[in-house]
Write a protein that holds these residues in place. Structure first.
Motif, PDB file in Angstrom:
ATOM      1  N   GLY A   1      10.694   3.832 -21.320  1.00 20.36           N
ATOM      2  CA  GLY A   1      11.324   3.016 -22.361  1.00 20.36           C
ATOM      3  C   GLY A   1      10.332   2.065 -22.983  1.00 20.36           C
ATOM      4  O   GLY A   1       9.153   2.387 -23.152  1.00 20.36           O
ATOM      5  N   LEU A   2      10.816   0.907 -23.287  1.00 24.87           N
ATOM      6  CA  LEU A   2      10.005  -0.088 -23.985  1.00 24.87           C
ATOM      7  C   LEU A   2       9.248  -0.984 -23.014  1.00 24.87           C
ATOM      8  O   LEU A   2       9.058  -2.164 -23.281  1.00 24.87           O
ATOM      9  N   ARG A   3       8.799  -0.449 -21.913  1.00 22.30           N
ATOM     10  CA  ARG A   3       8.135  -1.244 -20.881  1.00 22.30           C
ATOM     11  C   ARG A   3       6.883  -1.934 -21.415  1.00 22.30           C
ATOM     12  O   ARG A   3       6.676  -3.122 -21.179  1.00 22.30           O
ATOM     13  N   GLN A   4       6.041  -1.214 -22.128  1.00 21.57           N
ATOM     14  CA  GLN A   4       4.800  -1.806 -22.646  1.00 21.57           C
ATOM     15  C   GLN A   4       5.080  -2.911 -23.662  1.00 21.57           C
ATOM     16  O   GLN A   4       4.394  -3.929 -23.682  1.00 21.57           O
ATOM     17  N   VAL A   5       6.092  -2.714 -24.478  1.00 22.46           N
ATOM     18  CA  VAL A   5       6.446  -3.732 -25.469  1.00 22.46           C
ATOM     19  C   VAL A   5       6.919  -5.000 -24.757  1.00 22.46           C
ATOM     20  O   VAL A   5       6.530  -6.112 -25.110  1.00 22.46           O
ATOM     21  N   ARG A   6       7.745  -4.823 -23.735  1.00 24.51           N
ATOM     22  CA  ARG A   6       8.232  -5.974 -22.983  1.00 24.51           C
ATOM     23  C   ARG A   6       7.098  -6.670 -22.247  1.00 24.51           C
ATOM     24  O   ARG A   6       7.061  -7.903 -22.159  1.00 24.51           O
ATOM     25  N   LEU A   7       6.161  -5.886 -21.696  1.00 25.80           N
ATOM     26  CA  LEU A   7       5.010  -6.494 -21.020  1.00 25.80           C
ATOM     27  C   LEU A   7       4.189  -7.334 -21.987  1.00 25.80           C
ATOM     28  O   LEU A   7       3.768  -8.444 -21.659  1.00 25.80           O
ATOM     29  N   ARG A   8       3.946  -6.814 -23.175  1.00 26.89           N
ATOM     30  CA  ARG A   8       3.168  -7.570 -24.178  1.00 26.89           C
ATOM     31  C   ARG A   8       3.905  -8.845 -24.586  1.00 26.89           C
ATOM     32  O   ARG A   8       3.289  -9.885 -24.770  1.00 26.89           O
ATOM     33  N   ALA A   9       5.230  -8.747 -24.725  1.00 34.21           N
ATOM     34  CA  ALA A   9       6.007  -9.939 -25.092  1.00 34.21           C
ATOM     35  C   ALA A   9       5.950 -10.978 -23.977  1.00 34.21           C
ATOM     36  O   ALA A   9       5.780 -12.176 -24.245  1.00 34.21           O
ATOM     37  N   LEU A  10       6.061 -10.533 -22.730  1.00 34.43           N
ATOM     38  CA  LEU A  10       5.955 -11.467 -21.607  1.00 34.43           C
ATOM     39  C   LEU A  10       4.563 -12.075 -21.537  1.00 34.43           C
ATOM     40  O   LEU A  10       4.408 -13.263 -21.262  1.00 34.43           O
ATOM     41  N   GLU A  11       3.539 -11.280 -21.780  1.00 35.31           N
ATOM     42  CA  GLU A  11       2.171 -11.804 -21.759  1.00 35.31           C
ATOM     43  C   GLU A  11       1.960 -12.829 -22.867  1.00 35.31           C
ATOM     44  O   GLU A  11       1.254 -13.821 -22.674  1.00 35.31           O
ATOM     45  N   ALA A  12       2.581 -12.616 -24.028  1.00 37.10           N
ATOM     46  CA  ALA A  12       2.479 -13.602 -25.112  1.00 37.10           C
ATOM     47  C   ALA A  12       3.170 -14.904 -24.721  1.00 37.10           C
ATOM     48  O   ALA A  12       2.654 -16.000 -24.967  1.00 37.10           O
ATOM     49  N   ALA A  13       4.346 -14.797 -24.082  1.00 41.71           N
ATOM     50  CA  ALA A  13       5.061 -15.997 -23.641  1.00 41.71           C
ATOM     51  C   ALA A  13       4.288 -16.717 -22.542  1.00 41.71           C
ATOM     52  O   ALA A  13       4.196 -17.953 -22.534  1.00 41.71           O
TER      53      ALA A  13
END
Length: 143
Positions: free
Chosen positions: A75-87
């Motif tokens: 799924g959108l795992r990489q997108v969520r990881l990038r969003a968490l890394e930005a936060a």
């Protein structure tokens, strides 16, 4: 009737409305100016959360990042990881400013690269911030 006379009549007709509008908005303007004058510090400078709150939020996001990183769901795992890394980057930079740790400014609308973020988090722990040894801190981070 000439143009000057028409303007005088219009002004006389509109004067009660203009007077009421001025009375209403003048008090709001005066109140706003009074509150701004009484506020200490620079009103344009962004205020940061207390370091305790930054540390709590940073710990929570680091645990979420570690949990998401170890999942095997597609799924959108990489997108969520990038969003968490930005936060995490945003919180880490705020914490670095609060603790006096040098930190590079992240690019607009993005976080630091995982290696840079891991280095910043290690610098924060060396400065005394207690962070969990998971994910970005445990193994030097990369996703």
């Amino acid at each position: 009737m000439n143009l000057a006379r028409a303007a005088q009549i219009t002004l006389i007709m509109l004067s009660p409305t203009l007077a009421m509008g001025a009375a209403i908005y003048a008090s709001r303007l005066a109140r706003a100016l009074w509150q701004r004058a009484r506020r200490p510090g620079d009103p344009l400078r962004a205020r940061s959360a207390p370091i305790e709150q930054l540390a709590t939020d940073l710990r929570r996001l680091l645990r979420q990042h570690d949990e998401l990183r170890t999942r095997t769901e597609p799924g959108l795992r990489q997108v969520r990881l990038r969003a968490l890394e930005a936060a995490i980057t945003d919180l880490a930079v705020q914490a670095a400013r609060a603790l006096g740790v040098p930190a590079t400014a992240p690019p607009a609308h993005a976080g630091l690269r995982p290696a840079e973020l891991s280095r910043l988090l290690h610098d924060l722990t060396e400065a005394g911030l207690a962070l969990p040894a998971v994910g970005l801190l445990a193994d030097g981070g990369g996703t």
